[in-house]
Design an enzyme around this catalytic site. Sequence first.
Site: not given
Length: 196
Positions: A34, A38, A61, A121
């Site tokens: 993953e 960011r 994200t 998640k």
Amino acid sequence: MRTSPVIPVLVIEDAATARPLAEALVKGGLRVLEVTLRTPAAIEAIREMKQVPGAIVGAGTVVSTDQFELVMKADAEFIVSPGLTDRLGSAITGSGVPFLPGVATAGDIMRGLDLGLEHFKFFPAETSGGLKALKALAAPFYQCKFCPTGGISAATAPEWLAFDPILCVGGSWVTPKGASMAEVETLAREASALGR
């Protein structure tokens, strides 16, 4: 979620490190990667990691439909978001790409079920009440499976993984800052053994 017991949560500052990092993780037995959005290098890192045989590379994200479109152009194979909104959830589920949205409450899970989702998640795991909280949430949502992420370590991962509705955990401990690729491979091998 069943491929590896641990999904590395990767923050990549320099796309040039992406391919060697993916090679070390895959060699250590962690194939599902993953790449979090960011950093400015994230999109290029996804493209680089996808060149590594055996790697299953997704984007984490993802918080907007614009970001979703960007990562799909980079051929991300799955999407992870820190939360769940109807707009983003509808766009991703409509595309058919595997989607793991972040949830922390019963309302979040119900919103996901409305979108046809059953895999989530649990985030941020430790600060949202930890395993005790997830056990309480999982009871009424017996059909759901979870990947807790946020504050999980090599020491605590086995306890999380022992709970049946948890298929895997997300963690950044397999790629500590400053680690060599040999060290990452060793940490990945240890993490991949947690599910056995």
